[in-house]
Design a protein around this motif. Sequence first.
Motif, PDB file in Angstrom:
ATOM      1  N   GLY A   1      -1.517  -7.364  -5.100  1.00 42.38           N
ATOM      2  CA  GLY A   1      -1.877  -6.165  -4.452  1.00 42.38           C
ATOM      3  C   GLY A   1      -1.133  -5.507  -3.410  1.00 42.38           C
ATOM      4  N   LEU A   2      -0.001  -6.153  -3.023  1.00 40.87           N
ATOM      5  CA  LEU A   2       0.844  -5.919  -1.848  1.00 40.87           C
ATOM      6  C   LEU A   2       1.492  -4.705  -2.356  1.00 40.87           C
ATOM      7  N   GLY A   3       2.131  -4.583  -3.577  1.00 37.39           N
ATOM      8  CA  GLY A   3       2.622  -3.405  -4.218  1.00 37.39           C
ATOM      9  C   GLY A   3       1.824  -2.184  -4.255  1.00 37.39           C
ATOM     10  N   THR A   4       0.547  -2.365  -4.477  1.00 38.59           N
ATOM     11  CA  THR A   4      -0.398  -1.229  -4.626  1.00 38.59           C
ATOM     12  C   THR A   4      -0.654  -0.846  -3.138  1.00 38.59           C
ATOM     13  N   PHE A   5      -0.676  -1.809  -2.150  1.00 41.81           N
ATOM     14  CA  PHE A   5      -0.945  -1.057  -0.830  1.00 41.81           C
ATOM     15  C   PHE A   5       0.347  -0.395  -0.505  1.00 41.81           C
ATOM     16  N   VAL A   6       1.438  -0.803  -0.685  1.00 40.33           N
ATOM     17  CA  VAL A   6       2.525   0.049  -0.200  1.00 40.33           C
ATOM     18  C   VAL A   6       2.625   1.374  -0.861  1.00 40.33           C
ATOM     19  N   SER A   7       2.316   1.308  -2.095  1.00 44.83           N
ATOM     20  CA  SER A   7       2.199   2.436  -3.144  1.00 44.83           C
ATOM     21  C   SER A   7       1.163   3.644  -2.343  1.00 44.83           C
ATOM     22  N   ALA A   8       0.178   3.106  -1.732  1.00 48.32           N
ATOM     23  CA  ALA A   8      -0.768   3.863  -1.301  1.00 48.32           C
ATOM     24  C   ALA A   8      -0.296   4.883  -0.030  1.00 48.32           C
ATOM     25  N   PHE A   9       0.663   4.320   0.700  1.00 44.07           N
ATOM     26  CA  PHE A   9       1.479   5.132   1.762  1.00 44.07           C
ATOM     27  C   PHE A   9       2.488   6.068   1.182  1.00 44.07           C
ATOM     28  N   THR A  10       2.858   5.894  -0.156  1.00 48.66           N
ATOM     29  CA  THR A  10       3.621   6.871  -0.818  1.00 48.66           C
ATOM     30  C   THR A  10       2.919   8.196  -0.936  1.00 48.66           C
ATOM     31  N   VAL A  11       1.499   8.121  -1.198  1.00 45.36           N
ATOM     32  CA  VAL A  11       0.489   9.094  -1.321  1.00 45.36           C
ATOM     33  C   VAL A  11       0.788  10.029   0.056  1.00 45.36           C
ATOM     34  N   LEU A  12       0.598   9.276   0.997  1.00 45.91           N
ATOM     35  CA  LEU A  12       0.671  10.161   2.396  1.00 45.91           C
ATOM     36  C   LEU A  12       2.201  10.758   2.674  1.00 45.91           C
ATOM     37  N   CYS A  13       3.037  10.250   2.061  1.00 43.15           N
ATOM     38  CA  CYS A  13       4.419  10.779   2.201  1.00 43.15           C
ATOM     39  C   CYS A  13       4.523  11.978   1.172  1.00 43.15           C
ATOM     40  N   GLY A  14       3.758  12.229   0.280  1.00 49.30           N
ATOM     41  CA  GLY A  14       3.747  13.546  -0.387  1.00 49.30           C
ATOM     42  C   GLY A  14       3.961  13.176  -2.125  1.00 49.30           C
ATOM     43  N   ALA A  15       3.667  11.762  -2.502  1.00 42.78           N
ATOM     44  CA  ALA A  15       3.965  11.677  -3.862  1.00 42.78           C
ATOM     45  C   ALA A  15       2.797  12.060  -4.862  1.00 42.78           C
ATOM     46  N   ARG A  16       3.324  12.658  -5.838  1.00 45.55           N
ATOM     47  CA  ARG A  16       2.148  13.259  -6.636  1.00 45.55           C
ATOM     48  C   ARG A  16       1.353  12.227  -7.464  1.00 45.55           C
TER      49      ARG A  16
END
Length: 121
Positions: A55-70
């Motif tokens: 779950g930690l990597g998924t949690f980190v990936s959530a913040f890439t959405v806020l940084c503009g990841a498609r």
Amino acid sequence: MDQKDTEMNEKGVSSSTSGVVVQVREKKGPLRAAIPYMPFPVAVICLFLNTFVPGLGTFVSAFTVLCGARTDLPDRHMCCVFWLNIAAAFIQIVTAVVMVGWIMSIFWGMDMVILAISEGR
């Protein structure tokens, strides 16, 4: 020969001379479609984190959405997609006790890497 090909095509079976093109499209659920397209190094880091701490990597990936990841959810707002990723991370953490979350977390990380490769970053 032509009549036989015609008969086969009318029954829905394509012959080699008919030139039928079949397209397969994967239908994704909202959690799966919320996985962001990240740069390759970030996706590999998230896979590594998901492998050792579910779950930690998924949690980190959530913040890439806020940084503009498609993502594959273009009609949803950025905050909604962020919370879908947080929910996926929470599900992975909670169900890691029975190994389901750990396995889901590893597959989630592999999907992140596959999406990063398909994006070509």
